[in-house]
Design a protein around this motif. Sequence first.
Motif, PDB file in Angstrom:
ATOM      1  N   PHE A  71       1.024  -1.147   0.021  1.00  0.00           N
ATOM      2  CA  PHE A  71      -0.066   0.023  -0.053  1.00  0.00           C
ATOM      3  C   PHE A  71       0.851   1.143  -0.030  1.00  0.00           C
ATOM      4  CE2 PHE A  71      -4.106  -1.625   1.243  1.00  0.00           C
ATOM      5  CZ  PHE A  71      -4.794  -0.865   0.293  1.00  0.00           C
ATOM      6  N   ILE A  72       1.711   1.388   0.990  1.00  0.00           N
ATOM      7  CA  ILE A  72       2.661   2.437   1.110  1.00  0.00           C
ATOM      8  C   ILE A  72       3.359   2.554  -0.151  1.00  0.00           C
ATOM      9  CG2 ILE A  72       4.476   3.494   2.494  1.00  0.00           C
ATOM     10  CD1 ILE A  72       3.066   2.204   5.029  1.00  0.00           C
ATOM     11  N   PHE A  73       3.818   1.710  -0.511  1.00  0.00           N
ATOM     12  CA  PHE A  73       4.657   1.832  -1.978  1.00  0.00           C
ATOM     13  C   PHE A  73       3.759   2.252  -3.011  1.00  0.00           C
ATOM     14  CE2 PHE A  73       6.229  -0.269  -6.043  1.00  0.00           C
ATOM     15  CZ  PHE A  73       7.319   0.313  -5.903  1.00  0.00           C
ATOM     16  N   THR A  74       2.557   1.885  -3.220  1.00  0.00           N
ATOM     17  CA  THR A  74       1.647   2.398  -4.171  1.00  0.00           C
ATOM     18  C   THR A  74       1.321   3.747  -4.009  1.00  0.00           C
ATOM     19  OG1 THR A  74       0.999   0.270  -4.068  1.00  0.00           O
ATOM     20  CG2 THR A  74      -0.355   1.785  -5.342  1.00  0.00           C
TER      21      THR A  74
ATOM     22  N   SER B 227       1.761  -0.732 -10.600  1.00  0.00           N
ATOM     23  CA  SER B 227       0.954  -1.234  -9.438  1.00  0.00           C
ATOM     24  C   SER B 227       0.573  -2.533  -9.299  1.00  0.00           C
ATOM     25  CB  SER B 227      -0.225  -0.335  -8.948  1.00  0.00           C
ATOM     26  OG  SER B 227      -1.004  -0.685  -8.172  1.00  0.00           O
ATOM     27  N   ALA B 228       0.054  -3.034 -10.418  1.00  0.00           N
ATOM     28  CA  ALA B 228      -0.386  -4.443 -10.789  1.00  0.00           C
ATOM     29  C   ALA B 228       0.982  -5.408 -10.404  1.00  0.00           C
ATOM     30  CB  ALA B 228      -0.983  -4.402 -12.345  1.00  0.00           C
ATOM     31  N   PHE B 229       1.971  -4.893 -10.792  1.00  0.00           N
ATOM     32  CA  PHE B 229       3.375  -5.761 -10.563  1.00  0.00           C
ATOM     33  C   PHE B 229       3.358  -6.159  -8.987  1.00  0.00           C
ATOM     34  CE2 PHE B 229       7.763  -6.250 -10.162  1.00  0.00           C
ATOM     35  CZ  PHE B 229       7.982  -7.469 -11.081  1.00  0.00           C
ATOM     36  N   SER B 230       3.305  -4.862  -8.433  1.00  0.00           N
ATOM     37  CA  SER B 230       3.556  -5.128  -7.075  1.00  0.00           C
ATOM     38  C   SER B 230       2.292  -5.891  -6.327  1.00  0.00           C
ATOM     39  CB  SER B 230       3.846  -3.701  -6.259  1.00  0.00           C
ATOM     40  OG  SER B 230       2.579  -2.969  -6.536  1.00  0.00           O
ATOM     41  N   LEU B 231       1.124  -5.615  -6.858  1.00  0.00           N
ATOM     42  CA  LEU B 231       0.010  -6.600  -6.204  1.00  0.00           C
ATOM     43  C   LEU B 231       0.407  -8.131  -6.691  1.00  0.00           C
ATOM     44  CD1 LEU B 231      -2.630  -6.926  -4.963  1.00  0.00           C
ATOM     45  CD2 LEU B 231      -3.674  -6.512  -7.285  1.00  0.00           C
TER      46      LEU B 231
END
Lengths: 587, 373
Positions: free
Chosen positions: A237-240, A290-294
């Motif tokens: 979350f924080i990254f996004t 974001s999709a990659f981090s998810l």
Amino acid sequence: MSIAEAVTGPVPTARSTLTERIEGWLGWLAPWILFAVVAALVVGPLGALVYGALRSDSPGAPGAHFTFAEVASVYQGLFTDGWSGRATINSLLLAVPVTILSTTVGVALAYLVARTDMPGRRTFEFLFLLPMLYSPLVGVIGWSVLADPHAGLLNFLLEAIGGRDARVLNVYSWAGIIWVMTFYFVPYAFLLNIGAFRAMDPALEEAASISGANLFRRIVFVTVPMMLASIAASAIFIFTLSLEQFSIPGFLGSQMRLDTLAYSIYQQTNMFPANLPGAAAAGTLLLFISAFSLWGYRRMTKRAEKFVTVTARGYKPAETALGRLRLVAFLFALAVFVLGAALPLLAVVLRSLMPVRTTRLNMTNLNLDHYLFIYNADNIQLSLFNSLTLAAGGATICAAAGFIIAVAVVRGRKRKATALTDYLVALPISLPGTVFGVGMLWAYVYTPLYLTVWLLLIAFVIRYTVYGVRAFSAGIMQIDRALEEAAVVSGASPTRSFLFVDLPLLKPVLVSMWLMAFLIVIRELSASVILYSPESVTLPILTWTYLSDGFYGVASALSVVQLILVGLVVIIFKALFGADVRTRSKD
Amino acid sequence: MPFFINRRGLLRGVVAAGAATTIGRDARLAAIAAETEMEVVDITPDLIAQAKQEGRLMFRYASPVDLMTPIVRSFEQQFGIRVQMDRKAGSSGNQQFAAESRAGRHIMDVSSLTDPVGLKAQAAEGNYLYWTLADLDKKLPPGTYVRGWGYSQQWNDVVIPYNPEIVPHEKAREIFQTWNGYLDPSLVGRIGLVEPAATNLAYLTYMMFFELPRYGRAYFEKLAAQRPRIYNGSAAGREDIAAGATGTYIPEWESAAMIDFMNGGKVAWVFPEITATTALNHIAISKHAPNRSAARLFAAWMFTADAARALQRSQTRPTLLGVPDERPAIAKLRETSWWTPKRAEVWNPDIDHWQQVYPTLMPEMRRILGWRR
């Protein structure tokens, strides 16, 4: 295998839990219905943005045609030192350290408050939330007043102590921006993890303690691995949010010629003439990141049973005695509060009392004129009403929707629909609010909802339901399914099992999640500034208006008023629900 | 051979597209002008009666709230017509108007959005009324309107502001006779600049430097070498001067400086030998204004002596001809030792030229100021 399964052997699971009964009622369609509802909400603004990114001008503009020029410019820029390449690198260089630092500090604070006998932990629990009660821009003002290299009050103090060379603080630097952003995000990590810490069965910690592990080893090898789903969720979350945050790096970074992706996108929407297709094209880049981090998060938490910490065994969550470390923990918490909240807040209060900014502070000049100005200002009551109702309504809907989606994602049968829903619900938060607002404008201008307060509510629900999903997902992952199964085997209906087993166990998560959503919505600005009308004006919009007009004193006073009012709501909320939450750790 | 869009090629393409857009837009505006009779909007008893019957209007504007609110309240008091004020800063007001018009949602009646490029674009789409004021030449000087589409009621005179504790009055008078004063060695690290993409006034002021042979690009490079602070809005620059974080900043405009001065701020200012003077807050009427008469009455009233006086109470200089300068700050400024009235040569930007060079000039300005792209 869960503890219950280890003791009693495998429990038949088919058709025994609420989730499966719901699925039974609605058949295999349920996940797809859920997906359709989420898609109906999310695809509108996101689809409008993707469509806009592929146009030569804004959607609907005469003569506009399909083109890949903007998209090509953004993506080729990544490999050819174009504007998007440099801005993306800068964004990552900020987001990575900010995520690591704020997650570490926030998780540590959550642990100290929820699981230890640190003195003053109840008070700290409220104090840590203070930075969430006002706009990030106000925090920026506070730090500018404190740590400006030429005119910062802290630098004057250092100069008085150690001479001119001691003026070393500079908020307009990489370190300064990371500092301000870190303290901005610490409350997020704190709130996202404290519920999970409270819900955690300490059996394994106790076992480790009995086996001779010291506090450090227990935390590193038992607590953190068990909390990994929750910690990872908050970090993602924080990254996004760090990537999409434009006001802090935009305000502080411009002095060092720093462009981030989010700020560049904001700039595209605000230029003369604006380049909305370019902004939309760059927004898709953030969607991919974001999709990659998810995807990484989903891989990390693929086996939900690894994170079960609330089991069928009765337990009494004991506080960890810190011993001599109590004082160290207290000083650490105090330092975080003073540096992250008290100092900038004090600066903002001071600024609200100063008629005009001056080179040297003169206490005799302070007055309440800015507060009187607010009292007499148009729209103050309307904006207050709108802000409070939107925040309460938005938080409640986000909680309800987040719970339903989290149940489907964590406990539902592994269907493509739930995975797609999980991805889809997370996408809006990865876009800078301004771009998301433009997408909402394009998608909803044709509807009767346009320019109403309902449109803001829908925008907030689309954007922030993911908080509920992540918080509940982590919470549900912690609960052993055997608890529900035991209730069902004992004759409880799935509804009773849910009401008297799952819900009480998830209550700490629900309370922190609702509170966080409330606090986020009540200070939301970037999307609402595109979508508001004179009837749906909110407090952050009024604050931003005064700031951009140069009325820093009025904006500061308005922020103080907002802080007091929202603080009262938080206190009342915690008085109503907080006691139940704490009972588990006190009994 | 792989296909890559390089930076130079991209910029060329952008410039060509910008020029083509401007030409296409102007052709459409000319066509509308040829096909449509320009409506003369004047205050008549009939118009007042019809406007009162409508009873309300929606006004979208970009000026500071405290500047516009007293003016609007004066109108409301005079006619009993409620004005719904919708503040939209930057170019967002015209973007919103564009999206609404394309969707057939006609909500806004009148605008004043400080975005002449957006104004012309929306006029070319047929969303703004093709109109003029009665006796236009007697009311407004050239350079204050886009004939047929928008008419500005206020001047923005760019000044050089300074904090007298950092730059004493005598020194300011001496070095700021021209913009070269900013190159004084004592101001290294003590100058603030609003970033060129942030506001149109910042961009236009820097554009003036680029266009004037006596300054040119070389001047802007020297200015960048003074290690200025960069802001993403003018409010932060004003706050930094007052705090003494910087000694001066670009671009400040006179009415904003006057408001700070009247509030007790430690700020003074001078006019250099030439200054960007703009009138970009164009009053425009939506072609599909839901409150047709109220919109026209409000737009016409904005260019009356009553509106000019209301404007002056906010320290703003009206464009309306024949109105004496009675801004409250003037009387107080006359009592100071440092203030002198404006005696500067005026540089007034050409809006079409602005739009044509913006795609290349704005990034160039940022590059010179130190951004790496």
